[in-house]
Design an enzyme around this catalytic site. Structure first.
Site, mmCIF file in Angstrom:
data_model
loop_
_atom_site.group_PDB
_atom_site.id
_atom_site.type_symbol
_atom_site.label_atom_id
_atom_site.label_comp_id
_atom_site.label_asym_id
_atom_site.label_seq_id
_atom_site.Cartn_x
_atom_site.Cartn_y
_atom_site.Cartn_z
ATOM 1 N N HIS A 1 8.001 -7.970 -3.215
ATOM 2 C CA HIS A 1 6.712 -8.398 -3.780
ATOM 3 C C HIS A 1 6.848 -9.747 -4.480
ATOM 4 O O HIS A 1 7.270 -9.794 -5.637
ATOM 5 C CB HIS A 1 6.229 -7.363 -4.801
ATOM 6 N N ASP B 1 -17.606 -10.219 -20.991
ATOM 7 C CA ASP B 1 -18.006 -10.243 -19.586
ATOM 8 C C ASP B 1 -19.510 -10.456 -19.410
ATOM 9 O O ASP B 1 -19.929 -11.329 -18.654
ATOM 10 C CB ASP B 1 -17.592 -8.942 -18.875
ATOM 11 N N LYS C 1 -9.714 -10.760 -16.520
ATOM 12 C CA LYS C 1 -10.211 -10.986 -17.880
ATOM 13 C C LYS C 1 -9.878 -12.393 -18.387
ATOM 14 O O LYS C 1 -10.735 -13.084 -18.913
ATOM 15 C CB LYS C 1 -9.588 -9.935 -18.797
ATOM 16 N N CYS D 1 5.171 -6.191 1.682
ATOM 17 C CA CYS D 1 5.545 -4.785 1.628
ATOM 18 C C CYS D 1 4.870 -3.991 2.754
ATOM 19 O O CYS D 1 5.143 -4.259 3.914
ATOM 20 C CB CYS D 1 5.263 -4.205 0.240
ATOM 21 N N TYR D 2 3.939 -3.090 2.431
ATOM 22 C CA TYR D 2 3.262 -2.360 3.513
ATOM 23 C C TYR D 2 2.648 -3.348 4.504
ATOM 24 O O TYR D 2 2.681 -3.137 5.726
ATOM 25 C CB TYR D 2 2.175 -1.443 2.938
ATOM 26 N N GLY E 1 0.848 -1.187 0.000
ATOM 27 C CA GLY E 1 0.000 0.000 0.000
ATOM 28 C C GLY E 1 0.878 1.231 0.000
ATOM 29 O O GLY E 1 2.065 1.142 0.314
ATOM 30 N N GLU F 1 4.616 -11.428 -5.783
ATOM 31 C CA GLU F 1 3.593 -11.631 -6.817
ATOM 32 C C GLU F 1 3.997 -11.115 -8.196
ATOM 33 O O GLU F 1 3.413 -11.498 -9.192
ATOM 34 C CB GLU F 1 2.273 -10.976 -6.375
#
Ligand code: XMP
Length: 517
Positions: free
Chosen positions: A169, A227, A369, A82-83, A55, A171
């Site tokens: 991170h 979608d 998506k 992280c944060y 964040g 990810e």
């Protein structure tokens, strides 16, 4: 049976969606929730693990986003990133400090291979750092499990309490072995077996939609895009004829698109649902006549769309649920809402005022998506619909520069169909090295002089556009071979009446946008 669940608690970081999808890539179901999700709700959801995201804040900042310390007493494994790692340290009595210089970018970390998180990771591995604050002292009970040259606590853990934290991170792809770390957290620490796949999503969504909707009536605005189509099919599978789909043909669709949508979802199609096609072309053309300002055009189309939808809804009467094909990136985009309006996006957050419904259902709210596409395939929706390129809600209205007329719509539809056909062919033949993610024809408002046969012409210029992009926030112009462009030009001039010039748009985004308006 319910799937194992990992909850990502969102503290405003930019990679939150990535965390969720990395977890799902480990075959574990994962949902992102705001940091305001209550402790009771978390208990009720009974997750196997929780991940705190990064964040932009500092834990000492005035607006610092925080969470109740009690979360660490639930006995549920937690990974702070992280944060999220700093918050964990701060809440549990460690010290967080601000570094004189930020650590940003690819950084070598040295990990303790005894940690469950790093067992499968090289001792020296490349990680992605992006922080100014850092953990200077770990809370009692914790030990340091990774360091970098500038960061004394690149990772920490309290093994017995199953609390883990990384300053970097895991990810993002720049963290070379990040997926292994997340997988280790999810599988070894949280003890998830990996019981989730897209087919489980479909089954679970159908069951929970059935439970939620009961005998209720559902109304869905179907655009024919990926979608809303996937949402509609999912709902049709769950509640069949209790679902009514309203498809508004605003006359700004691609060539034959209205009929294609009707073929799939209409009475002759494969799905059990009530399908209503509203041919509202004239209304839209009338409203748009003489309007040239792009934002005004967008508003007119968005507004008229809602009015048409409301009128149809009124005929149906009160419904219990209004279904929307909102997907996760839409949730994020409409949630932020602080950046300058570049374009007013159609179908993001716009709700009809006068439709009588009790609640909204958004069965794809947690998906990305490409995951929605997988669900679409799982549901047996035709490939050409599932892999359709993005198409803006206001349709050709924003691909016709200046005022919109029926004639201009016809020109751009025909030119676009030719262009897409030729690009698809060129991609199939391997002529385009880096195939575009979005490609279409637009109509400039320019008329110019030309010569056809022995006659002077004074006609429109078609603009061809093709872009390569990962996120549609930035984009590069696609390198389409000259001979392909020339063939498109030849065919468009010969086959589309009213065009005497064809141009290729070289602009990247920024400074251009993908659409013309
Ligand atoms: P721009 O033109 O802003 O487009 O670079 C970025 C992406 O968004 C699509 N787009 C829209 N999609 N409603 C949508 O659902 C809209 O109003 C809209 N406007 C642009 C555009 O096609 C591109 O993929």
């Amino acid at each position: 049976m319910r799937n194992e669940l990992i909850i990502v608690l969102d503290f405003g970081g930019q990679y939150n969606q990535l965390i969720a999808r990395r977890v799902r890539e480990c075959q574990v179901y994962c949902e992102v929730h705001p940091y305001t999700l209550s402790l009771d709700k978390i208990k009720e959801m009974n997750p196997k693990g929780i991940i705190f995201t990064g964040g932009p804040n500092s834990v000492y900042g005035e607006d610092a986003l925080s969470y109740s310390k009690e979360i660490f007493e639930l006995g549920i494994p937690i990974l702070g990133i992280c944060y999220g790692s700093q918050l964990m340290a701060h809440l549990l009595g460690g010290t967080v400090k601000t570094a004189p210089v930020s650590e940003y970018g690819k950084t070598e970390v040295t990990v303790d291979k005894k940690s469950k998180l790093f067992q499968e990771v090289q001792e020296k591995s490349i990680c992605w750092m992006s922080h100014t604050d850092y953990i200077a002292k770990v809370p009692e009970g914790f030990e340091v499990t990774a360091t970098t040259a500038n960061c004394p606590v690149a990772a920490m853990e309290y093994k017995e309490k199953r609390l883990y934290a990384t300053q970097f991170h895991p990810e993002v792809v720049h963290t070379k072995e990040g997926t292994k770390m997340l997988s280790a957290f999810v599988k070894d620490v949280c003890q998830c077996s990996g019981d989730w796949e897209m087919s489980s999503f479909v089954e679970e969504a159908v069951t929970s939609l059935r439970e939620k909707i009961g005998n209720g009536k559902v109304l869905c605005a179907l655009s024919g895009g990926v979608d809303s189509s996937v949402a509609a099919v999912l709902l049709s599978k769950a509640v069949g004829k209790q679902l009514t789909c309203v498809f508004v043909d605003h006359g700004l669709l691609r060539k034959n698109e209205g009929d294609e949508v009707e073929e799939i979802f209409g009475p002759k199609g494969n799905y059990e649902l009530n399908f209503i096609r509203v041919n509202a072309q004239e209304r839209f053309y009338e409203k748009l006549a003489g309007k040239v300002d792009p934002e005004e055009k967008r508003h007119i189309i968005g507004e008229e769309f809602i009015r048409v939808f409301e009128e149809e809804a009124k005929k149906i009467g009160a419904v219990d649920y209004l279904a929307q094909g909102t997907i996760y990136p839409d949730v994020i985009e409409s949630g932020l809402g602080k950046s300058a309006t570049i374009k007013s996006h159609h179908n993001v957050g716009g709700l009809p005022d006068h439709v009588d419904f009790r609640e909204i259902v958004e069965p794809l709210r947690m998906l990305f998506k490409d995951e929605v596409r997988k669900v679409g395939l799982e549901l047996g929706i035709p490939d050409y619909l599932v892999f359709r390129q993005p198409f803006p809600g206001p349709g050709l209205g924003v691909r016709i520069v200046g005022d919109v007329t029926e004639n201009k719509v016809k020109i751009v539809q025909d030119a676009d169909a030719i262009y897409r056909e030729e690009v698809d062919l060129a991609v199939k033949e391997g002529l385009i090295q880096n195939p575009p993610n979005q490609y279409f024809a637009a109509l400039s408002n320019m008329r110019s002089v030309g010569v056809m046969g022995d006659f002077r012409t004074y006609d429109y210029a078609v603009v061809l556009r093709a872009v390569c992009t990962d996120d549609f926030m930035t984009a590069d112009c696609t390198d389409i071979p000259f001979e392909v462009l020339q063939k498109c030009m030849n065919r468009i001039i010969n086959e589309v009446k009213g065009v005497n010039r064809v141009m290729y748009d070289l602009t990247s985004k920024p400074p251009g946008t993908i659409e013309m308006e």
